[in-house]
Design an enzyme around this catalytic site. Structure first.
Site, PDB file in Angstrom:
ATOM      1  N   THR A  18       0.833  -1.208   0.000  1.00 55.07           N
ATOM      2  CA  THR A  18       0.000   0.000   0.000  1.00 55.07           C
ATOM      3  C   THR A  18       0.865   1.254   0.000  1.00 55.07           C
ATOM      4  O   THR A  18       0.531   2.252  -0.605  1.00 55.07           O
ATOM      5  CB  THR A  18      -0.904   0.019   1.260  1.00 55.07           C
ATOM      6  OG1 THR A  18      -1.608  -1.215   1.350  1.00 55.07           O
ATOM      7  CG2 THR A  18      -1.914   1.136   1.192  1.00 55.07           C
ATOM      8  N   SER A 113       6.276   3.818   8.595  1.00 60.08           N
ATOM      9  CA  SER A 113       5.142   4.517   9.175  1.00 60.08           C
ATOM     10  C   SER A 113       4.979   4.228  10.670  1.00 60.08           C
ATOM     11  O   SER A 113       5.890   4.412  11.444  1.00 60.08           O
ATOM     12  CB  SER A 113       3.880   4.153   8.396  1.00 60.08           C
ATOM     13  OG  SER A 113       2.817   4.934   8.829  1.00 60.08           O
ATOM     14  N   HIS A 114       3.821   3.711  11.029  1.00 57.33           N
ATOM     15  CA  HIS A 114       3.486   3.485  12.436  1.00 57.33           C
ATOM     16  C   HIS A 114       4.006   2.147  12.951  1.00 57.33           C
ATOM     17  O   HIS A 114       3.827   1.832  14.121  1.00 57.33           O
ATOM     18  CB  HIS A 114       1.974   3.518  12.573  1.00 57.33           C
ATOM     19  CG  HIS A 114       1.334   2.581  11.590  1.00 57.33           C
ATOM     20  ND1 HIS A 114       1.228   2.896  10.261  1.00 57.33           N
ATOM     21  CD2 HIS A 114       0.849   1.338  11.724  1.00 57.33           C
ATOM     22  CE1 HIS A 114       0.687   1.876   9.614  1.00 57.33           C
ATOM     23  NE2 HIS A 114       0.443   0.921  10.474  1.00 57.33           N
ATOM     24  N   ASP A 278       2.028   9.857  13.967  1.00 61.93           N
ATOM     25  CA  ASP A 278       2.633   8.524  13.935  1.00 61.93           C
ATOM     26  C   ASP A 278       4.127   8.577  13.649  1.00 61.93           C
ATOM     27  O   ASP A 278       4.742   9.642  13.669  1.00 61.93           O
ATOM     28  CB  ASP A 278       1.923   7.655  12.889  1.00 61.93           C
ATOM     29  CG  ASP A 278       2.216   8.117  11.481  1.00 61.93           C
ATOM     30  OD1 ASP A 278       2.459   9.329  11.299  1.00 61.93           O
ATOM     31  OD2 ASP A 278       2.231   7.282  10.561  1.00 61.93           O
ATOM     32  N   ASP A 280       6.087   8.459  11.016  1.00 60.82           N
ATOM     33  CA  ASP A 280       6.633   9.347   9.985  1.00 60.82           C
ATOM     34  C   ASP A 280       5.834  10.644   9.840  1.00 60.82           C
ATOM     35  O   ASP A 280       6.066  11.412   8.897  1.00 60.82           O
ATOM     36  CB  ASP A 280       6.728   8.621   8.647  1.00 60.82           C
ATOM     37  CG  ASP A 280       5.380   8.156   8.125  1.00 60.82           C
ATOM     38  OD1 ASP A 280       4.495   7.868   8.942  1.00 60.82           O
ATOM     39  OD2 ASP A 280       5.210   8.082   6.891  1.00 60.82           O
ATOM     40  N   ASP A 282       2.613  11.378   9.176  1.00 65.44           N
ATOM     41  CA  ASP A 282       1.530  11.655   8.225  1.00 65.44           C
ATOM     42  C   ASP A 282       0.146  11.299   8.773  1.00 65.44           C
ATOM     43  O   ASP A 282      -0.861  11.685   8.204  1.00 65.44           O
ATOM     44  CB  ASP A 282       1.783  10.997   6.859  1.00 65.44           C
ATOM     45  CG  ASP A 282       1.959   9.491   6.943  1.00 65.44           C
ATOM     46  OD1 ASP A 282       1.877   8.936   8.060  1.00 65.44           O
ATOM     47  OD2 ASP A 282       2.191   8.872   5.889  1.00 65.44           O
ATOM     48  N   ARG A 283       0.109  10.566   9.883  1.00 66.03           N
ATOM     49  CA  ARG A 283      -1.208  10.232  10.459  1.00 66.03           C
ATOM     50  C   ARG A 283      -1.541  11.168  11.616  1.00 66.03           C
ATOM     51  O   ARG A 283      -0.649  11.789  12.197  1.00 66.03           O
ATOM     52  CB  ARG A 283      -1.206   8.808  10.990  1.00 66.03           C
ATOM     53  CG  ARG A 283      -1.019   7.767   9.925  1.00 66.03           C
ATOM     54  CD  ARG A 283      -1.168   6.377  10.493  1.00 66.03           C
ATOM     55  NE  ARG A 283      -1.121   5.413   9.407  1.00 66.03           N
ATOM     56  CZ  ARG A 283      -1.657   4.215   9.441  1.00 66.03           C
ATOM     57  NH1 ARG A 283      -2.277   3.806  10.536  1.00 66.03           N
ATOM     58  NH2 ARG A 283      -1.592   3.400   8.410  1.00 66.03           N
ATOM     59  N   GLU A 365      -9.865   6.452   6.666  1.00 65.82           N
ATOM     60  CA  GLU A 365     -10.208   5.975   8.005  1.00 65.82           C
ATOM     61  C   GLU A 365      -8.969   5.633   8.821  1.00 65.82           C
ATOM     62  O   GLU A 365      -9.009   5.617  10.040  1.00 65.82           O
ATOM     63  CB  GLU A 365     -11.136   4.760   7.920  1.00 65.82           C
ATOM     64  CG  GLU A 365     -10.691   3.638   6.976  1.00 65.82           C
ATOM     65  CD  GLU A 365      -9.470   2.895   7.413  1.00 65.82           C
ATOM     66  OE1 GLU A 365      -9.332   2.691   8.628  1.00 65.82           O
ATOM     67  OE2 GLU A 365      -8.661   2.520   6.554  1.00 65.82           O
ATOM     68  N   LYS A 377      -0.629  12.515   3.111  1.00 68.03           N
ATOM     69  CA  LYS A 377      -1.448  12.892   4.248  1.00 68.03           C
ATOM     70  C   LYS A 377      -0.542  13.573   5.258  1.00 68.03           C
ATOM     71  O   LYS A 377       0.676  13.406   5.209  1.00 68.03           O
ATOM     72  CB  LYS A 377      -2.168  11.692   4.829  1.00 68.03           C
ATOM     73  CG  LYS A 377      -1.299  10.524   5.249  1.00 68.03           C
ATOM     74  CD  LYS A 377      -2.216   9.381   5.629  1.00 68.03           C
ATOM     75  CE  LYS A 377      -1.442   8.190   6.164  1.00 68.03           C
ATOM     76  NZ  LYS A 377      -0.971   7.295   5.108  1.00 68.03           N
TER      77      LYS A 377
HETATM   78  C1  G16 Z   1      -0.595   3.617   4.437  1.00 68.35           C
HETATM   79  C2  G16 Z   1      -1.193   4.307   3.260  1.00 68.35           C
HETATM   80  C3  G16 Z   1      -2.616   4.670   3.552  1.00 68.35           C
HETATM   81  C4  G16 Z   1      -3.409   3.475   3.993  1.00 68.35           C
HETATM   82  C5  G16 Z   1      -2.719   2.839   5.171  1.00 68.35           C
HETATM   83  C6  G16 Z   1      -3.357   1.536   5.607  1.00 68.35           C
HETATM   84  O1  G16 Z   1      -0.488   4.509   5.495  1.00 68.35           O
HETATM   85  O2  G16 Z   1      -0.472   5.461   2.935  1.00 68.35           O
HETATM   86  O3  G16 Z   1      -3.150   5.239   2.401  1.00 68.35           O
HETATM   87  O4  G16 Z   1      -4.700   3.835   4.334  1.00 68.35           O
HETATM   88  O5  G16 Z   1      -1.395   2.539   4.841  1.00 68.35           O
HETATM   89  O6  G16 Z   1      -3.221   0.607   4.607  1.00 68.35           O
HETATM   90  P1  G16 Z   1      -3.581  -0.898   4.839  1.00 68.35           P
HETATM   91  O7  G16 Z   1      -5.019  -0.901   5.285  1.00 68.35           O
HETATM   92  O8  G16 Z   1      -3.363  -1.518   3.495  1.00 68.35           O
HETATM   93  O9  G16 Z   1      -2.677  -1.424   5.932  1.00 68.35           O
HETATM   94  P2  G16 Z   1       0.868   4.652   6.287  1.00 68.35           P
HETATM   95  O10 G16 Z   1       0.589   5.723   7.289  1.00 68.35           O
HETATM   96  O11 G16 Z   1       1.118   3.288   6.875  1.00 68.35           O
HETATM   97  O12 G16 Z   1       1.879   5.023   5.249  1.00 68.35           O
END
Ligand code: G16
Length: 544
Positions: A18, A113-114, A278, A280, A282-283, A365, A377
């Site tokens: 993703t 990310s998180h 989070d 990085d 962005d959340r 979400e 984001k």
């Molecule tokens: C990433 C993507 C988001 C997505 C999220 C969850 O976020 O940038 O667009 O909504 O993963 O994805 P999944 O449901 O496939 O785990 P981040 O903050 O992890 O980069």
């Protein structure tokens, strides 16, 4: 300094998910693993010779090493300039900001990310294109294809670059520029939001807040923006010093992983406002006193109140949300008479809509909100947006969300995650739903009747590209929905996500606990999808 051509062999598992390639640190530590992926990125791009690349990460374990590897490879591959955040640091939104501001060719973001960090934690790498946003699927697939037959990569035999002092250094014919990772981003925020008004609210003595940086990248950003520019007291910033292992925590700003902050906001001496970001940056998670705002509701509230901020005073072109995100924003778009776009999960799907001027605000979400100011984001942006609303409306978070529901109705919403389940079982669950989807419409489950059911597919309205198999949707005649999909960001087994949504127009029924309000739908989801059977789990691991 010499350019070296290093022989390697392809790895079979470098398909970006993703949001880029995420793996355990030991996987990245295999000889040539990181280098292969970086070379696969460069080989999938055209025309970057002499151009600018932005590089930075969230500071997690392996970040510093990876930056040095990427710098040498960027030099050997012919970039003209590489902009790096001091200390190798950049939040994900700051990378997007710098790519756009400096008109760079693209950028590399180092983050998982998180996901937890440290020697046994996760690491990640993703490529962002010239608009500042994540590479679209066309490019990520090209990277994967290239990774499967890569035989060599280019690097140099040069020493490590000093990352801790801002300034320019020459490596071969490439200029390496180390910059303050915070300043440009902070200036952009000051341009979008009414800092004078927010400062008056903070100085008034009538308002208190907490921001939890979760020992991750937003620490330095929060210190500069909230403390230095807006006058928030240092004690209001929690865990503001970034650590390589995020303090052993799980920097995912939700009710489970940001428990310390949640306890403060739901405690007896609770401040008026709470927020977290989070790994990085962005959340975001938004809390009021004794009150949690779902990311879906947050998007809807920001959209309905955008005209109160300097940056969005002129109105919104449209709103975009990912498919599993609740339909609360749809009601706002409807009232405002603007378009609502429903995209697959993944911020990359918003890029074309933002570039084409079709959408101004976007949200997911998964605690992601953002706008056309960047192509990622943006956690602190959402926090500042809320602070701007609070400063103008002079009401509590609870009063704002209650008024919103009275006006638009409430979309009760929850996500149940089954983390790290057996991948085969999770795959079979989705397959069986796919097979059953056609026969569900018309079926009744208690008070609910299935109106439609499909495997979500999206045709990008700008470039016509088709993305299929993006999650199973089961829609009911009253507008309620059940959605199931597999996460594309996990690094162990599979993570099944169940999304539940029910619309409640009656103000007298809008203050139930979300899990109670959704109890029937939770039962129906189990009946239709047989989650316990396929996951061999009695209950979700995380409920948000
Ligand atoms: C990433 C993507 C988001 C997505 C999220 C969850 O976020 O940038 O667009 O909504 O993963 O994805 P999944 O449901 O496939 O785990 P981040 O903050 O992890 O980069």
């Amino acid at each position: 300094m010499n350019t070296l051509e290093v022989k390697t062999r392809p790895f079979p598992d470098q398909r970006p998910g993703t949001s880029g390639l995420r793996k355990k640190v030991p996987v990245f530590q295999q000889p040539h693993y990181l280098e292969n992926f970086v070379q696969s990125i460069f080989d999938s791009l055209e025309g970057f010779q002499g151009k600018t690349l932005v590089v930075g990460g969230d500071g997690r374990y392996y970040n510093r090493h990876a930056i040095q590897v990427i710098l040498r490879m960027a030099v050997a591959n012919g970039f003209g300039r590489v902009i790096v955040g001091r200390g190798g640091l950049f939040s994900t939104p700051a990378v997007s900001c710098i790519i756009r501001k400096r008109r760079a060719f693209g950028g590399i973001v180092l983050s998982a990310s998180h996901n937890p960090a440290g020697p046994d934690g996760d690491f990640g790498i993703k490529y962002n294109i010239a608009n500042g946003g994540p590479a679209p699927e066309k490019i990520t697939e090209a990277i994967f294809t290239r990774s499967r037959n890569l035989q060599c990569y280019l690097t140099t035999d040069s020493d490590d670059i000093d990352l801790d002092t801002a300034g320019e250094q020459k490596l071969g014919s490439t200029l390496i520029e180390v910059i303050d990772p915070v300043a440009d981003y902070a200036d952009l925020m000051e341009h979008l939001f009414d800092f004078d008004r927010i400062r008056s609210l903070i100085d008034s003595g009538l308002f208190s807040m907490r921001f939890d940086a979760m020992h991750a990248i937003t620490g330095p950003y929060a210190v500069e923006i909230l403390e230095n520019r807006l006058g928030v007291e240092p004690e209001a910033l929690m865990h503001a010093t970034p650590r390589e292992d995020f303090g052993g925590g799980h920097p995912d700003p939700n009710l489970v992983y940001a428990k310390e902050l949640v306890d403060v906001l739901f405690g007896s001496q609770a401040p008026d406002f709470g927020a977290a970001s989070d790994g990085d940056g962005d959340r975001n998670m938004i809390l009021g006193r004794q009150c949690f705002i779902t990311p879906s509701d947050s998007l809807a509230v920001l959209a309905a109140n955008a005209h109160l901020t300097p940056g969005y005073r002129q109105g919104l072109a449209g709103i975009a949300r990912s498919m599993p995100t609740s339909q609360a924003a749809d009601r706002v778009a409807d009232r405002l008479g603007i378009e609502l776009y429903e995209t697959p999960t993944g911020w990359k799907f918003f890029g074309n809509l933002l570039d084409a001027g079709k959408a101004t605000l976007c949200g997911e979400e998964s605690f992601g909100t953002g706008s056309d100011h960047l192509r990622e984001k943006d956690g602190l942006w959402a926090v500042l947006f809320w602070l701007n609303l609070l400063a103008v409306r002079k009401e509590s978070v609870h009063a704002i969300i209650s008024a919103h529901w009275r006006s638009f109705g409430r979309n009760y919403y929850s996500r149940h995650d089954y983390e790290g389940v057996n991948a085969d079982g999770a795959g079979e669950l989705i397959e069986s739903l796919r097979a059953a989807a056609g026969s569900l419409p018309g079926k009744r489950y208690g008070d609910y009747e299935v109106a439609f059911s499909d495997d979500f597919a999206y045709t990008d309205p700008v470039d016509g590209s088709l993305s299929e198999h993006q999650g199973i949707r089961i829609g009911f005649t009253d507008g309620s929905r059940i959605v199931l999909r597999l996460s594309g960001t996990g690094t162990e087994g599979a993570t099944l996500r169940l999304y539940l949504e029910r619309y409640e127009p009656d103000p007298a029924q809008q203050s139930l606990d979300a899990q109670d309000a959704l109890a029937d739908l939770i039962r129906i989801a189990e009946e239709i999808a047989r989650i316990r059977h396929f996951t061999r789990r009695e209950a979700p691991t995380v409920i948000t």
